[in-house]
Enzyme design. Sequence first.
Site, short mmCIF file in Angstrom:
data_model
loop_
_atom_site.label_atom_id
_atom_site.label_comp_id
_atom_site.label_asym_id
_atom_site.label_seq_id
_atom_site.Cartn_x
_atom_site.Cartn_y
_atom_site.Cartn_z
N CYS A 91 64.35 28.24 13.09
CA CYS A 91 64.35 29.68 13.48
C CYS A 91 65.57 30.34 12.29
O CYS A 91 64.93 30.59 11.48
CB CYS A 91 65.03 29.75 14.37
SG CYS A 91 64.75 31.11 15.71
N HIS A 113 60.05 28.15 17.46
CA HIS A 113 60.93 26.78 17.96
C HIS A 113 60.06 25.51 18.32
O HIS A 113 59.31 25.26 19.38
CB HIS A 113 60.90 27.02 19.41
CG HIS A 113 62.80 27.69 18.86
ND1 HIS A 113 63.75 26.92 18.62
CD2 HIS A 113 62.84 29.02 18.36
CE1 HIS A 113 64.65 27.85 18.39
NE2 HIS A 113 63.80 29.34 17.61
N GLU A 173 60.67 22.76 17.77
CA GLU A 173 61.26 21.53 18.95
C GLU A 173 60.99 21.93 21.10
O GLU A 173 61.18 21.16 21.75
CB GLU A 173 62.93 21.50 18.49
CG GLU A 173 64.19 22.54 19.64
CD GLU A 173 63.61 23.99 19.20
OE1 GLU A 173 62.84 23.72 17.70
OE2 GLU A 173 64.25 24.61 18.98
#
Length: 240
Positions: free
Chosen positions: A110, A216, A218
């Site tokens: 990001c 994202h 994660e």
Amino acid sequence: MSNQVVVGIPAGVVNVKGTARYYINEADVKGIIKAGGIPVMIPSQARDFVDYYVESCDGFFFTGGPDVLPSFYGEEPHVKMGFSDIQRDRLELSLAKKALAAGKKALGICRGLQVLNVALGGTLYQDLESEYEKTTHPLIRHFQAAPTTEPTHYVQIEDKTRLHNLFGSRWLVNSHHHQAVRQVAAGLKITARAQDGVIEGLESQVNDQVLAVQWHPEIQVVTDSKMQKIFDNFVEHLRA
Ligand SMILES: [Mn+2]
């Protein structure tokens, strides 16, 4: 233990009940640890020690966060530009430039993708909704209202890229950004785009120094375990 690799992760400041604290999101640390890397926090005030970090870490992970100040890519702030953190910008841009010049590798997620692009001379859309030039498709929603764990839009992935090896030519991802890469920096290539053409992935053109995505992984990893592959791939390349 010679196979261990150390990953430097720059940390920004967050105000918690009146106290300024350095932070890295837990999900980012988990991704690195699960991949077998050793995470090391680099506080944004530690900019004088960038050379030490470049030397002592095997790679660097630039995480999500606030908007990069547009003065770092030669623009005045657009009225829709968001929150920024100049200390973190200074640390990360210096670290990215020096680390890549020293041949180190970097993962960007990001804001991290955007930082790597700016560090290498690229530019950003400060606000997609007001600045994106419509091409063949209208702009899709990149700041999703759905929880970030849920994917909301597809990305089309270029052949012969690390991303393609991990996900194939098309994958559903989450989207939590109002900015995006405008001009791609020299030395980087586009690896993925959304349907509207917005850049969703960047890698180095001629080596394996940079791996970066606009979404994202994660956080999406909660609903899509394949997202861990991005961290695994990064750490594998640090070992190589
Ligand atoms: Mn997106």
